[in-house]
Design an enzyme around this catalytic site. Structure first.
Site, PDB file in Angstrom:
ATOM      1  N   HIS A  63      -0.747 -10.382  -4.437  1.00 28.35           N
ATOM      2  CA  HIS A  63       0.216 -10.080  -5.490  1.00 28.35           C
ATOM      3  C   HIS A  63       0.555 -11.335  -6.274  1.00 28.35           C
ATOM      4  O   HIS A  63       0.584 -12.429  -5.738  1.00 28.35           O
ATOM      5  CB  HIS A  63       1.486  -9.429  -4.927  1.00 28.35           C
ATOM      6  N   CYS A 110       0.845  -1.203   0.000  1.00 29.47           N
ATOM      7  CA  CYS A 110       0.000   0.000   0.000  1.00 29.47           C
ATOM      8  C   CYS A 110       0.879   1.252   0.000  1.00 29.47           C
ATOM      9  O   CYS A 110       0.558   2.246  -0.666  1.00 29.47           O
ATOM     10  CB  CYS A 110      -0.932   0.012   1.206  1.00 29.47           C
ATOM     11  N   ASN A 128       1.064 -16.681  -3.768  1.00 33.88           N
ATOM     12  CA  ASN A 128       1.202 -17.357  -2.479  1.00 33.88           C
ATOM     13  C   ASN A 128       0.081 -16.856  -1.588  1.00 33.88           C
ATOM     14  O   ASN A 128      -0.147 -15.651  -1.481  1.00 33.88           O
ATOM     15  CB  ASN A 128       2.562 -17.043  -1.840  1.00 33.88           C
ATOM     16  N   HIS A 149      -6.241  -2.795  -1.489  1.00 33.04           N
ATOM     17  CA  HIS A 149      -5.672  -3.788  -0.572  1.00 33.04           C
ATOM     18  C   HIS A 149      -6.631  -4.959  -0.349  1.00 33.04           C
ATOM     19  O   HIS A 149      -7.757  -4.767   0.104  1.00 33.04           O
ATOM     20  CB  HIS A 149      -5.347  -3.149   0.778  1.00 33.04           C
ATOM     21  N   GLY A 207       4.878 -19.150   2.050  1.00 31.96           N
ATOM     22  CA  GLY A 207       5.831 -18.117   1.704  1.00 31.96           C
ATOM     23  C   GLY A 207       5.290 -16.718   1.513  1.00 31.96           C
ATOM     24  O   GLY A 207       6.053 -15.818   1.164  1.00 31.96           O
ATOM     25  N   ASP A 240      10.873  -7.314  -8.196  1.00 33.50           N
ATOM     26  CA  ASP A 240      11.078  -7.859  -6.855  1.00 33.50           C
ATOM     27  C   ASP A 240      12.466  -7.466  -6.367  1.00 33.50           C
ATOM     28  O   ASP A 240      13.429  -7.514  -7.134  1.00 33.50           O
ATOM     29  CB  ASP A 240      10.926  -9.384  -6.889  1.00 33.50           C
TER      30      ASP A 240
END
Length: 117
Positions: free
Chosen positions: A103, A12, A90, A51, A96, A35
């Site tokens: 995402h 966020c 995930n 979110h 994980g 990443d």
């Protein structure tokens, strides 16, 4: 409340511009960024701007937004000229997930084995 920004959420804060990220794509509803700990030559995270804690919550509460996220995974792969790629969601700490904002990981650019992990 699902969909509302969370003050303690890393993603966020990226959406709000409070934390820098290497953004590769942005739409009205999604942001895609590299990443910080890449596991493949291409490792991009695609997140909804709203979110939701995980992919299951996202798909249940906002299926059209979940589709936007998936559509953007393909756009990221196309921009990185990937012939093949893996999309990973995930859901839960046990597999994980470390940031509890839905995402998708877009991974590619090298061979990936199966099963993962």
């Amino acid at each position: 409340m699902p969909g509302d920004p969370q003050d303690d959420c890393l993603f966020c804060k990226i959406v709000a511009g409070h934390i820098p990220a290497t953004i590769v794509r942005e739409t009205q509803t999604t942001v895609a960024f590299r990443d910080i700990n890449p596991q493949a030559p291409t490792h991009v995270l695609v997140i909804p701007k709203a979110h939701y804690a995980n992919a299951a919550e996202l798909a249940t509460a906002a299926p059209e937004l979940a589709a936007d996220v998936l559509r953007e995974t393909q756009a990221v792969a196309a921009e990185d000229k990937l012939d093949s790629y893996r999309t990973v969601f995930n859901t839960g700490a046990g597999v994980g997930q470390t940031v509890f904002h839905a995402h998708a990981h877009v991974l590619g650019g090298r061979g990936l084995t199966w099963p993962p992990g």
